[in-house]
Design an enzyme around this catalytic site. Structure first.
Site, short mmCIF file in Angstrom:
data_model
loop_
_atom_site.label_atom_id
_atom_site.label_comp_id
_atom_site.label_asym_id
_atom_site.label_seq_id
_atom_site.Cartn_x
_atom_site.Cartn_y
_atom_site.Cartn_z
N GLY A 184 -17.32 34.18 -13.79
CA GLY A 184 -18.86 33.30 -13.55
C GLY A 184 -20.52 33.08 -13.36
CE LYS A 244 -22.48 22.42 8.13
NZ LYS A 244 -21.85 22.27 7.27
N GLY A 266 -14.81 31.98 -17.30
CA GLY A 266 -13.37 31.81 -18.10
C GLY A 266 -13.28 30.41 -18.84
N GLY A 306 -23.26 9.90 2.46
CA GLY A 306 -21.66 10.43 2.87
C GLY A 306 -22.76 11.48 4.15
CD GLU A 341 -22.73 18.72 7.55
OE1 GLU A 341 -23.16 19.62 5.89
OE2 GLU A 341 -21.64 18.67 7.53
CD GLU A 364 -23.94 4.36 0.55
OE1 GLU A 364 -23.86 4.66 0.89
OE2 GLU A 364 -23.51 3.91 -0.24
CG HIS A 401 -9.77 21.42 34.10
ND1 HIS A 401 -10.51 19.69 33.84
CD2 HIS A 401 -10.11 21.20 35.44
CE1 HIS A 401 -10.99 19.73 34.95
NE2 HIS A 401 -10.92 20.34 35.81
#
Lengths: 590, 511
Positions: B65, B81, B148, B213, B218, B234, B491
């Site tokens: 697509g 990110k 498709g 959310g 983010e 919210e 550690h």
């Protein structure tokens, strides 16, 4: 102080999330506690009001110790305050994980205390070193009336005699506990003030116990009566008393009616708080009329009715500092009030609430202090100007258009200093004589470059960083150059060429609200331009409704060396500068 | 002796042989159909399914697509990110007191080039997309450019060429698109969804984010690091409604309260009008979520709409197979087989994976579902355990979780009659975290006290997203906290935060 872990012995109060006097609902986080393992929020378990913070931010308390007192709904504030004040070392109301505040222990006091609405007056700490004070004289007799803000007594401290004012509500002096000529420790009760006259007699003969001392009598509040109530009182001009008569001019009433505005919500700025048309129009714009106009509004955008044009941090800070956002001029996008605006507004009116009359906030310096290198240089330069024959010319410039331009270029890092320097250099191009100076060989020395020196006050000094060739550079370039210069100046890293190559000087005290002033010529400079504050004034206007209009104006004053520059030169220069600044669209910059 | 060493060599060769040689093969090549498997959609889910199908020797086609990589790679997890990485560094380098505590002094102002940051995100998306495409071609997957459209059993029409392809099995993986609530006008310039936000066309002075959310959170991290102020709007009466409450609370303390963020709860943005950058602000009218009365109007520079996502299942021929959707979601059974409706019949040889089935709208969940669908195609029954699928929110610090929230666990324990255990590890007690000067955060492990199996883990703290995997594996494998408490953790590393929690769960102390 709750135990947040099995190993926790004591906790540090890292942050109070609410302040004294603030309402609290059950479940609200009221404080953040740092334990040995993690930070945790402490929740309130009852609705009420945070009456008193007992452990300040950054302080540590043992598990189980009270950290605050919450006044539950229905509880009498006075009663609780009594617990704090009279209770001394006993545990008053414990706010821990349990809603223990519902059953306060009975008050403990040295002698039986009459149960009447009252306020105790404590011996104030009048200096940082004062531990006890002597009552020199009582300004009010027992059973006499005491008005808020009126002098109550005079206290002799280790340094001076001071008058102490009554800060609570009006009342009657019921009991003097420390007679004239007697001394007591800071924090001890010196008098009791009652609300009702008939209660005066009940206090007759009452004496505080030997151990009486307020847990933490704030040195700044000798008559700390009702901190919670005081904190709740609005600090900024409040709307007309609700339910009371609304005083408004007829035109204001008409406009309000047309615009469907509730006049009781509008703050009046006219005589005796009368609401004027501009108040109503200002209200339409979402804020009451700006009291201060030295911070230029930077956008023509008018927020919709009811919209608070302030960023989240500005709102939070304003709420915390109890300052009315509508009194602050916004410099953010769309004239929005930013955190910086609130900070500067707070800086301009330093917390008057906390500084009490008669109490020295700081100890004043005294004696001889040698000049620093920079100060000596300033001193020498200033003396040298005494031989320069000078004159001064002033003019008033309308700033509305200029401020609009400033608002549009501000996001690109262009400061007011840069923009004005640019305007000045455009004007200088038409009058090069203003860029010249006297030459000791008996003539005029013309400078081909326009280098604008702007005075910058430094901690303990003054320096004039120079933006060079201001006529040739773009506003953004100048903005960057100026930022760079200022940071160098702060760090003391300016090269000589960067502070003594100016051909024209500018000095600005407008940000302090100074309306007009004149400056002293720096060495080797022909002219210095002094900028006052931008103020909002009413001017006659034939074309306007009501025959007048509101404009923003700034008064500028040039000081010139009369040897190369004459009065008419300066006058024509100011005329040009006025034209340039009032018509920024003609600059061809942007 | 010689024979022995030959054997060794042979063994090694065997070890490095391609997986296809060592795995059970399930080639179904059949002259009847063009392909064994045709996948509609080429996001992370479709891609994962295609790779696995080829691994099984199936003849595979993917209808991309014109969107190889899908939402995650092009408009979601991957470019976001990049923004978080850049803005996170800006935040770090501007945090003078933190740097000072490490002995670092940054002179002068930390600045960034907005366009360059945006380009970094764009370039990253393009790189990942390129790699994805190459991997398909390298494995001999037929990549068909058009979208498709189902054209009946075993039939797919390419909307670009109009050609009909046949496939024995069809996997629907069309993904999702951002949901825009009614009343909100999106111009993708001043009022935008995550699609527009990733372009980072400008850094607003004040941005409102509708929805608190993962995505909203983010972006609030990105925006505040770059100097914007943020207002969350919210509809529910709490921030981060899908998070474990305790974690949400910690998140509020670390990610909301110390930053230039405020919020309105229990309100709908009933009317959002785009503005014009620098000329006109965006207007948001808010109404009370219950009473529907007007509460407040604010004027901000930008509005990000992060109110969830809706399936991208419109006009893909579902009706040709009598499939009814629920708000666009395609119903599936636990083997990812499509059902005609939520309580309808299973349709043979038709699968739906990823956001379109709404089971778990996460890229890696889609990929897992894709692999699972292929396993089922190969006749090996497989069911994805969604409670072992971890999730992460890449704020600074990160939030990560697997399994049930504490609220869900309490409910389940009560219902099923077992006792819920809870143990917590703290970043403040972790040497590595303290070395970084990032002692804030917790990891809490929820487990069944009788079986000692883990039912949920929630972490908030530095690198939480990288720490959750151990827990996800434990949930999947049914590893007990007792077993985990005896496993050695390196550690000094952040994973000792989990070690502390595992040990705590069985009454041991960690150092």
């Amino acid at each position: 102080m709750p135990a947040l872990s099995s190993t926790m012995k004591e906790g540090k109060l890292s942050e109070w999330l609410t302040s004294e006097g603030s309402p609290i609902s059950s479940g609200d986080s009221i404080a953040t506690i740092e334990s040995d393992k993690a930070d945790m929020d402490l929740e309130a378990f009852a609705d009420g009001t945070l009456l008193k913070i007992l452990v300040e931010e950054g302080e540590t308390a043992k598990v189980g110790e009270p950290i605050a007192i919450i006044l539950e709904e229905g509880e009498e504030e006075v009663e609780l305050m009594k617990l704090i004040e009279g209770g001394g070392g006993t545990e008053p109301v414990v706010e821990t994980q349990e809603p223990a505040s519902s059953s306060p222990p009975p008050p403990v006091s040295a002698s039986t205390e009459p149960q009447t609405p009252h306020t105790k007056v404590y011996m104030p700490a009048l200096s940082s070193t004062m531990t006890s004070g002597k009552v020199v004289s009582w300004e009010v007799d027992e059973s006499g009336t005491v008005g808020s803000g009126e002098p109550l007594l005079t206290v002799e401290s280790d340094k001076a005699d001071m008058e102490v004012e009554h800060l609570g509500d009006d009342g009657f002096l019921a009991r003097i506990c420390v007679e004239e000529g007697a001394s007591c420790d800071v924090g001890e009760v010196v008098a009791v003030i009652v609300e009702n006259e008939e209660d005066v007699a009940k206090w007759d003969g009452w004496m505080p116990g030997a151990s009486v001392s307020a847990p933490s009598p704030s040195p700044a509040s000798p008559a700390a009566s009702k901190p919670a109530a005081a904190a709740k009182a609005p600090s900024a001009p409040s709307p007309a008393p609700s339910g009371g008569r609304v005083i408004a001019s007829p035109l204001a009433k008409k406009v309000a009616k047309d615009k469907n505005i509730d006049l009781s919500q509008v703050t009046g700025t006219g005589p005796e708080g009368r609401i004027t048309v501009s108040d109503v129009e200002g209200f339409t714009a979402g804020s009451s009329p700006k009291k201060k106009s030295d911070t230029p509004p930077v956008s023509s955008w008018k927020p919709a009715n009811g919209v608070v044009a302030a960023t989240p941090t500005a709102r939070a800070l304003a709420k915390k500092s109890k300052i009315d956002l509508s009194t602050i001029a916004g410099t953010g996008q769309f004239g929005r009030v930013t955190e910086a605006d609130v900070k500067s507004a707070l800086g301009e009116s330093p917390k008057k609430k906390k500084v009490l009359t008669g109490v020295p906030a700081v100890e004043l310096p005294s004696g001889f202090v040698k000049y620093s290198g920079m100060q000596s240089a300033v001193s020498t330069n200033m003396e040298a100007t005494l031989t320069v024959p000078i004159f001064r010319v002033s003019s008033t410039i309308e700033m509305n258009s200029f401020n609009k331009l400033y608002a549009s270029v501000k996001p690109n890092g262009v400061t007011l200093t840069v923009l004005i320097s640019k305007a000045v250099s455009i004007a200088i191009q038409k009058h090069p004589i203003m860029n010249s100076r006297h030459d000791s060989n008996g003539g005029i020395y013309y400078n081909s470059d326009i280098n604008i020196a702007n005075a910058v006050a430094l901690d303990g000094g003054l320096i004039t960083p120079v933006m060079k060739n201001t006529n040739e550079k773009s506003l953004e370039e100048l903005g960057e150059e100026w930022r760079d210069l200022v940071s160098k100046a702060r760090e003391g890293k300016l090269k000589p060429d960067e502070f003594n190559s100016g051909t024209f000087a500018i000095t600005n005290l407008g940000m302090f609200g100074v309306t007009a002033f004149d400056a002293i010529l720096p060495p080797n400079t022909g002219t210095i331009l002094a900028l006052g504050a931008t103020t909002e004034v009413i001017r006659p206007c034939d074309e306007c409704v009501g025959g007048m209009r509101k404009v923003k104006e700034m008064t500028v004053t040039v000081t010139c060396d009369h040897r190369p520059i004459y009065g008419s030169d300066a006058a024509i220069f100011l005329k040009t500068l006025k034209e340039v600044m009032e018509n920024p669209e003609k600059w061809g910059v942007k | 002796m010689k024979i022995f060493s030959y054997l060794l060599v042979l063994q090694q060769v065997y070890c490095f042989a391609p997986i296809a040689l060592t795995r059970r093969h399930c080639s179904q090549l059949n002259a009847e159909f063009d392909f064994d498997v045709a996948i509609i959609g080429c996001g992370v889910g479709g891609h994962g399914a295609a790779l696995h199908a080829r691994g099984q020797g199936l003849k595979t086609a993917v209808f991309s697509g014109r969107d190889v990589g899908g939402t995650c790679v092009n408009r979601g997890c991957v470019p976001s990110k990049a923004l978080l990485a850049a803005s996170g560094r800006v935040r770090d380098m501007k945090d003078a007191s933190h740097l000072e505590s490490l002995g670092i002094n940054v002179e002068g102002e930390v600045t960034y080039d907005r366009q360059a940051v945006a380009d970094h995100a764009k370039n990253l998306a393009n790189t990942v997309k390129g790699n994805l495409e190459n991997s398909l071609i390298g494995l001999d997957v037929s990549v068909i450019e058009g979208r498709g459209i189902l054209a009946g059993p075993n039939k797919i029409k390419d909307d670009q060429s109009g050609k009909i392809y046949t496939a024995k099995n069809i996997i629907l993986a069309p993904g999702s698109v951002p949901f825009v609530p009614p009343g909100v006008t999106v111009d993708e310039k001043t009022v935008y969804t995550s699609d527009g936000a990733l372009n980072l066309d400008f850094v607003p002075e004040w941005v409102a984010i509708i929805g608190s959310g993962y995505i909203g959170l983010e972006f609030s991290d990105v925006y505040t690091a770059l100097g914007s102020e943020v207002t969350f709007i919210e509809a529910l009466p709490m921030l981060m409604p899908t998070f474990d409450r305790e974690i949400a609370k910690q998140a509020e303390r670390m990610l909301i309260r110390p930053r230039a963020i405020d919020y309105r709860l229990g309100v709908f943005a009933s009317e959002v009008t785009p503005g014009e950058q620098g000329k006109k602000p965006c207007t948001i009218k808010m109404i009370d979520a219950n009473t529907k009365e007007h509460v407040e109007t604010i004027e901000v520079d930008a509005v990000m709409v992060a109110t969830g996502r809706v399936p991208n299942t419109k006009d893909m021929g579902l009706e040709s197979m009598n499939i009814e959707t629920n708000r666009g979601f395609v119903a599936v059974d636990d083997k990812m087989r499509v059902k005609t409706s939520a309580d309808g019949e299973v349709i043979d040889n038709l699968y739906c994976i990823g956001d379109a089935n709404g089971v778990m709208m996460l890229a890696h969940a889609a990929s897992a579902q894709g692999i699972s669908a292929v396993e089922n195609i190969c006749g090996r029954e497989h069911v994805v355990n969604h409670e072992a699928v971890p999730a992460a929110c890449f704020t600074h610090p990160e939030i990560a979780m697997v399994g049930l929230t504490e609220e869900q666990a309490v409910e389940r324990a009560e219902k099923e009659g077992w006792t819920l255990g809870k143990s917590q590890g703290n970043f403040r007690a972790n040497s590595k975290a303290l070395a970084e000067g990032e002692g804030a955060g917790i990891a809490k492990v929820l487990f069944n006290k009788e079986t000692e199996k883990i039912v949920g883990v929630h972490i908030i703290g530095i690198h939480a997203a990288d720490l959750i995997q151990e827990c996800a594996n434990a949930v999947e494998q049914g590893t007990t906290v007792r077993e985990l408490s005896m496993m050695v953790h390196t550690h000094p590393t952040l994973c000792e935060v989990l070690d502390e929690a595992f040990k705590g769960a069985v009454g041991m102390s960690s150092h």
